[in-house]
Design a protein around this motif. Sequence first.
Motif, mmCIF file in Angstrom:
data_model
loop_
_atom_site.group_PDB
_atom_site.id
_atom_site.type_symbol
_atom_site.label_atom_id
_atom_site.label_comp_id
_atom_site.label_asym_id
_atom_site.label_seq_id
_atom_site.Cartn_x
_atom_site.Cartn_y
_atom_site.Cartn_z
ATOM 1 N N ARG A 194 4.250 -9.371 -11.164
ATOM 2 C CA ARG A 194 4.202 -9.586 -9.715
ATOM 3 C C ARG A 194 5.619 -9.722 -9.172
ATOM 4 O O ARG A 194 6.482 -10.356 -9.779
ATOM 5 C CB ARG A 194 3.387 -10.829 -9.379
ATOM 6 C CG ARG A 194 1.893 -10.667 -9.621
ATOM 7 C CD ARG A 194 1.113 -11.826 -9.026
ATOM 8 N NE ARG A 194 -0.325 -11.594 -9.082
ATOM 9 C CZ ARG A 194 -1.099 -11.971 -10.094
ATOM 10 N NH1 ARG A 194 -0.561 -12.597 -11.137
ATOM 11 N NH2 ARG A 194 -2.400 -11.717 -10.078
ATOM 12 N N TYR A 195 5.831 -9.145 -7.991
ATOM 13 C CA TYR A 195 7.125 -9.216 -7.326
ATOM 14 C C TYR A 195 7.024 -10.176 -6.141
ATOM 15 O O TYR A 195 5.933 -10.381 -5.587
ATOM 16 C CB TYR A 195 7.543 -7.833 -6.826
ATOM 17 C CG TYR A 195 7.776 -6.833 -7.936
ATOM 18 C CD1 TYR A 195 9.059 -6.620 -8.434
ATOM 19 C CD2 TYR A 195 6.723 -6.108 -8.480
ATOM 20 C CE1 TYR A 195 9.284 -5.700 -9.450
ATOM 21 C CE2 TYR A 195 6.934 -5.198 -9.502
ATOM 22 C CZ TYR A 195 8.212 -4.998 -9.987
ATOM 23 O OH TYR A 195 8.420 -4.096 -10.998
ATOM 24 N N PRO A 196 8.136 -10.755 -5.721
ATOM 25 C CA PRO A 196 8.084 -11.688 -4.592
ATOM 26 C C PRO A 196 7.919 -11.004 -3.237
ATOM 27 O O PRO A 196 7.609 -11.666 -2.245
ATOM 28 C CB PRO A 196 9.440 -12.402 -4.669
ATOM 29 C CG PRO A 196 10.354 -11.398 -5.319
ATOM 30 C CD PRO A 196 9.491 -10.670 -6.308
ATOM 31 N N ASP A 197 8.108 -9.705 -3.174
ATOM 32 C CA ASP A 197 8.079 -8.985 -1.896
ATOM 33 C C ASP A 197 6.694 -9.029 -1.265
ATOM 34 O O ASP A 197 5.679 -8.805 -1.930
ATOM 35 C CB ASP A 197 8.481 -7.528 -2.110
ATOM 36 C CG ASP A 197 9.762 -7.392 -2.902
ATOM 37 O OD1 ASP A 197 10.809 -7.145 -2.306
ATOM 38 O OD2 ASP A 197 9.686 -7.536 -4.147
ATOM 39 N N ARG A 198 6.666 -9.308 0.041
ATOM 40 C CA ARG A 198 5.414 -9.331 0.803
ATOM 41 C C ARG A 198 5.621 -8.510 2.072
ATOM 42 O O ARG A 198 6.639 -8.625 2.756
ATOM 43 C CB ARG A 198 5.024 -10.768 1.179
ATOM 44 C CG ARG A 198 4.735 -11.653 -0.027
ATOM 45 C CD ARG A 198 4.391 -13.074 0.382
ATOM 46 N NE ARG A 198 5.533 -13.727 1.018
ATOM 47 C CZ ARG A 198 5.524 -14.216 2.265
ATOM 48 N NH1 ARG A 198 4.449 -14.105 3.004
ATOM 49 N NH2 ARG A 198 6.592 -14.816 2.750
ATOM 50 N N TYR A 199 4.641 -7.680 2.378
ATOM 51 C CA TYR A 199 4.742 -6.755 3.506
ATOM 52 C C TYR A 199 3.540 -6.916 4.433
ATOM 53 O O TYR A 199 2.442 -7.293 4.004
ATOM 54 C CB TYR A 199 4.774 -5.305 3.018
ATOM 55 C CG TYR A 199 5.970 -4.948 2.173
ATOM 56 C CD1 TYR A 199 7.089 -4.330 2.725
ATOM 57 C CD2 TYR A 199 5.976 -5.215 0.804
ATOM 58 C CE1 TYR A 199 8.176 -3.990 1.939
ATOM 59 C CE2 TYR A 199 7.065 -4.884 0.011
ATOM 60 C CZ TYR A 199 8.158 -4.268 0.584
ATOM 61 O OH TYR A 199 9.236 -3.940 -0.197
ATOM 62 N N THR B 244 -0.083 -12.569 3.557
ATOM 63 C CA THR B 244 -0.723 -11.861 2.462
ATOM 64 C C THR B 244 -2.081 -12.456 2.126
ATOM 65 O O THR B 244 -2.779 -11.960 1.267
ATOM 66 C CB THR B 244 0.157 -11.891 1.201
ATOM 67 O OG1 THR B 244 0.610 -13.227 0.967
ATOM 68 C CG2 THR B 244 1.329 -10.963 1.348
ATOM 69 N N GLY C 184 0.943 -7.765 -1.099
ATOM 70 C CA GLY C 184 2.003 -8.078 -2.029
ATOM 71 C C GLY C 184 2.251 -6.875 -2.919
ATOM 72 O O GLY C 184 1.627 -5.819 -2.772
ATOM 73 N N GLN D 176 2.874 -5.496 -6.978
ATOM 74 C CA GLN D 176 2.803 -5.760 -8.406
ATOM 75 C C GLN D 176 2.830 -4.449 -9.168
ATOM 76 O O GLN D 176 2.566 -3.383 -8.608
ATOM 77 C CB GLN D 176 1.549 -6.550 -8.755
ATOM 78 C CG GLN D 176 0.248 -5.914 -8.319
ATOM 79 C CD GLN D 176 -0.933 -6.866 -8.462
ATOM 80 O OE1 GLN D 176 -0.803 -8.096 -8.344
ATOM 81 N NE2 GLN D 176 -2.093 -6.313 -8.749
ATOM 82 N N SER E 76 4.451 -0.182 -7.111
ATOM 83 C CA SER E 76 4.700 -0.572 -5.725
ATOM 84 C C SER E 76 4.316 0.557 -4.779
ATOM 85 O O SER E 76 4.641 1.732 -5.022
ATOM 86 C CB SER E 76 6.176 -0.910 -5.521
ATOM 87 O OG SER E 76 6.477 -1.005 -4.138
#
Length: 395
Positions: A178-183, A238, A271, A273, A296
């Motif tokens: 999982r990556y911290p990026d949230r869109y 998210t 999110g 991942q 992603s």
Amino acid sequence: MITHDVVVVGGGPVGVLAAALLAARGLDVAVWERRAEAPSLSRAIGVHPPSLDVLDRVGAAEPLVAEAVPVRRGVARSGGRTLGTVDFDRAHPRWPFVAALQQHRTEQLLRDRLEALAPGSLRRGVSLDTLEQEPDRVLLRGTADDGPVEAAARFVLAADGARSPVRGALGIDAPLRRYPDRYVMCDVADDTGLGADAVVHLERRGVVESFPLPGGVRRFVVLLDDDAARTSDGTRPTEAVPDPEMIARLVAERTGIEVDPGTATMTSAFGVQRRLARRTVAGRVVLIGDAAHEISPIGGQGMNLGWLDADAVAPVIARALRSAGGRRLDPTVFRAYEEARRRSVGRSARQAEINMALGRPVGPAVGVARQVGLSAALHLPTRRLLASLYSMRFV
């Protein structure tokens, strides 16, 4: 019990195209789809030139292109100025663009082609319960509204998504990162004057991307930073459908573009991942699409990767079926396919991570360096390479 050449588990865009490609080769296919109704949410919108080649094999490319917006150029902006452009005019001799179309329309066009090639092959509302491999076939048992369902197949394609029940039943490990990026993203009326360009704003607080869609609509995708507001009910974006007003505010603050949140036809949050199955072939079962690899969505490669899986595996299955009717299975028959797809997915996953890294919040010094570096890359011959990368020419 009916024995099909192939049963496809999962009736999304990847599974339906896979079934259509197999049906176009004269194979007997069936598709089991858990959802009783066709989805209306449009996440994926970009159809890249290699995918148009694949869709053309089943007669779906031209109808799709007729509805889509042909995106012939991507524009990079930062700090109120244009850094450079990526032109797709040489990306493909027939499709010198990325076709932008809402996913639900793409899926409908694919279902229409499957119905024409294999009438009645898509069955909705069927959930897979068990899958059992025998030496010469695979037995599938499921549940529908009207009771138990059984089928047998020489081969099974699992296109049942990132959480793939088939992958789980086979015991195939798929490590999750999982990556911290949230869109957040929103489709609104396009009053920007940007025409058919895709525009990426690489701003200090995070990237804002926008893409034209049919019907005078533009999609905005915004990376949230630590200062992004929570939604009206107090949850993070998210965890709930985000407010169009919040997305419009972030777009205006970062880019100066004013959009009307009252025209929003779709909002969503997601999110990021990565989940790559350690193997994608187990006997007579092949994982494709998100069941095999989830990367992603930034860069719009996911759905296209699944289509390229389907295109690559279809001739392998056809050859295997020609050998003793598919009753004997050479364990090496899928080896070259699996290795080639692993390399392609690896390249795409790395490209997606680069895309995310370029769009993350940065400080003033790094922001200036990023502007200088990108401007140089977009004015040198490297821009042709970037056009090929972003149109998935090398995948």
